[in-house]
Motif scaffolding. Structure first.
Motif, PDB file in Angstrom:
ATOM      1  N   UNK A  79      -0.486  10.107   0.368  1.00  0.00           N
ATOM      2  CA  UNK A  79      -1.471  11.159   0.599  1.00  0.00           C
ATOM      3  C   UNK A  79      -1.538  11.579   2.050  1.00  0.00           C
ATOM      4  N   UNK A  80      -1.115  10.678   2.926  1.00  0.00           N
ATOM      5  CA  UNK A  80      -1.252  10.945   4.350  1.00  0.00           C
ATOM      6  C   UNK A  80       0.048  11.440   4.941  1.00  0.00           C
ATOM      7  N   UNK A 133      -2.768   5.862  11.987  1.00  0.00           N
ATOM      8  CA  UNK A 133      -4.115   5.382  11.652  1.00  0.00           C
ATOM      9  C   UNK A 133      -4.105   4.568  10.367  1.00  0.00           C
ATOM     10  N   UNK A 134      -3.393   5.061   9.368  1.00  0.00           N
ATOM     11  CA  UNK A 134      -3.321   4.354   8.093  1.00  0.00           C
ATOM     12  C   UNK A 134      -2.724   2.968   8.281  1.00  0.00           C
ATOM     13  N   UNK A 157      -0.159  13.227   8.079  1.00  0.00           N
ATOM     14  CA  UNK A 157      -0.350  13.387   9.517  1.00  0.00           C
ATOM     15  C   UNK A 157      -1.002  12.200  10.224  1.00  0.00           C
ATOM     16  N   UNK A 158      -1.704  11.346   9.456  1.00  0.00           N
ATOM     17  CA  UNK A 158      -2.367  10.225  10.133  1.00  0.00           C
ATOM     18  C   UNK A 158      -1.699   8.905   9.779  1.00  0.00           C
ATOM     19  N   UNK A 189       0.843  -1.187   0.000  1.00  0.00           N
ATOM     20  CA  UNK A 189       0.000   0.000   0.000  1.00  0.00           C
ATOM     21  C   UNK A 189       0.876   1.233   0.000  1.00  0.00           C
ATOM     22  N   UNK A 190       0.489   2.190  -0.794  1.00  0.00           N
ATOM     23  CA  UNK A 190       1.257   3.426  -0.895  1.00  0.00           C
ATOM     24  C   UNK A 190       0.609   4.469  -0.014  1.00  0.00           C
ATOM     25  N   UNK A 191       1.448   5.254   0.594  1.00  0.00           N
ATOM     26  CA  UNK A 191       0.973   6.105   1.679  1.00  0.00           C
ATOM     27  C   UNK A 191       1.333   7.561   1.446  1.00  0.00           C
TER      28      UNK A 191
END
Lengths: 336, 336
Positions: free
Chosen positions: B98-99, B105-106, B101-102, B94-96
């Motif tokens: 966009x996030x 949670x992701x 600050x969270x 999974x690419x991350x």
């Protein structure tokens, strides 16, 4: 507290909350933050079983990658991965570098074992496709940047790539028109039965058409690495003082070859012209900037996953698409 | 026909057939071919439900990647992927991006949704880790090349990375010892709260220790791309004629900066010295070859997945490892 309650509290639609939960980029930042705050405060954890079932078991898209150390494919995987995420699918990646001859078997096992809804194959040769290979497979398959030599079974899969023969032909003609005759070619791998083979064919075709003839001792293999291309070029330039141009079948290899030219005390392009392939960003920032055959890398990646998802949804059938490449002339080539 | 029959016919053990089915590299080529032939002739398809159940539902390892367009991480993903395949696990990526600050949670949602047995996070900041973040998570988490600023909750996850402060400190001291005082720094991203922040600290520490002091107008952000670094460097060199050295926090950015120096009519290293970071193969083949801080990239990847699998099997607990970097001196740096 469920997704509807969150939507109500945030005064947005359920689909907006869903987009935030799935990391979809198409949400206003202020809205996203508001929703995230509400989710945090409410201790809502989006892991109800329906969601897991939906996401885990029935929405798997596979990516079978050959040549994993090629940054060209890594970048395409990234484009594809973002679109897979946006559409709520799971991306399962399998690397296929150990298998040269049983690619079809590997692909079929991958689809069955992971219960894939569809699969994209990045690279590889797939010389073993027959009319029956994919007959029993009822999920869409897209072969991207593959260009198999097999003509069989085309109705059972899709393909998106470039015209490798024409691209290599055009680049070779470009060098010939600049007065070059002794043009070395750096292939990826000697036993590559796909992309390298087609490009070799385009190179030969250009030389033969122009009455120059093919000298096999000018064709070497750089293993798709800077290091491999560097070593081969150093050797080649020792043996053949008459080379005036080098055509490398990847930008990574063009950089290694360029360094070998310079380390051999020769100048680019005054003594030797060099042309790469792929059009990677780095080729522009090499010193000198490299003339290269630019592939529509991101477009090819986007079209592959868009087509696959469209096929998964029953909206499109199999098709075979060839995209155009573009020769970008920079500072590494000149008239002889 | 089942796996035992295949093994009998091939006169090998069941585990050898299993290794062939799983594309494990550790099988003699002649044995592999023999087994593949028998499988083909017998029409054996390795998709019985026990196998699917075993492989699909309980053996998922997740890779959460930040900075997907960084070839440094792509290459690490490839090393990790090969070891995951060899061990019979499924790699879910999974690419991350966009996030920002969270991230916690992701990560937690990723683990729950995909029922992961373990997860490696490549890159990212994870500034939001608290003592409670991973308390409820009972699968191992390895943060690789992350270096979060948070000191909390370290007993609930593992980390493998380099000492970013020291690495940047050493490179800056190296330039200062060569007589440079006006040393520009090209950060990855301005709002990067992890790796870039630590390296910035090392750079500042070196300057302050040597009584030079930090000039913030010499610190720019290249967005981890050649293009971004090129643009920033062109502008910087217009405004500041007194710069004699540039330290770029990735080799990709060092290439862009180097090209900008040359396009500004300056020489490397005679007018401006340049140091990169990462130690990617291509840095050696740039013209001139680039001095760089080499990270133990493959070792870091291998250690991460080995640790994760060892933890999944209950053989090891959480630990935090810092690996050494090495300054490789090449042709892009000289005494002032």
């Amino acid at each position: 507290m469920n997704i509807k309650d969150i939507a109500k509290l945030a005064q947005v639609g359920v689909s907006t909350v869903s987009r935030v939960l799935n990391n979809h980029p198409d949400v206003k930042e202020s809205t996203r933050q508001k929703i995230v705050e509400i989710i945090k405060e409410s201790n809502y954890i989006p892991n109800n079983s329906a969601r897991i079932l939906k996401q885990n078991n029935t929405k798997n898209i596979g990516i079978l990658v050959k040549g994993v150390f090629n940054p060209f494919f890594s970048q395409m995987t990234n484009v594809i991965g973002n679109i897979i995420n946006e559409n709520g699918y799971t991306m399962i990646v399998r690397q296929n570098d150990y298998n040269i001859y049983q690619e079809v078997d590997t692909l079929i096992a991958f689809i069955k074992e992971k219960r894939l809804q569809g699969v994209i194959c990045l690279g590889g040769n797939f010389i073993d496709i027959t009319d029956d290979s994919f007959k029993e497979i009822n999920v869409p398959i897209v072969l991207t940047s593959v260009n198999t030599v097999s003509k069989q079974g085309k109705e059972y899969y899709s393909s998106i790539g470039i015209d490798n023969i024409k691209s290599a032909y055009d680049a070779t003609i470009y060098l010939i028109n600049k007065g070059h005759k002794n043009i070395a070619l750096i292939l990826g791998e000697a036993n590559d039965m796909g992309v390298s083979l087609w490009r070799l064919e385009g190179y030969k075709k250009a030389l033969e058409e122009k009455g120059i003839g093919v000298d096999n001792s000018l064709v070497v293999s750089g293993g798709y690495s800077s290091k491999g291309a560097y070593k081969e070029t150093i050797e080649l330039l020792k043996q053949r003082k008459d080379i005036t141009a080098i055509f490398a079948l990847s930008d990574i290899m063009a950089m290694g070859a360029a360094k070998a030219i310079l380390d051999s005390g020769l100048r680019i392009p005054k003594d030797i012209s060099i042309v790469g392939f792929d059009g990677m960003d780095e080729s522009e920032y090499y010193n000198p900037s490299l003339t290269t055959v630019k592939q529509p890398q991101k477009l090819m990646a986007k079209m592959s996953i868009d087509l696959l998802i469209s096929q998964i949804n029953g909206k499109e059938g199999n098709k075979h698409t060839l995209l155009d490449t573009k020769l970008i002339e920079r500072d590494s080539t000149t008239n002889l």
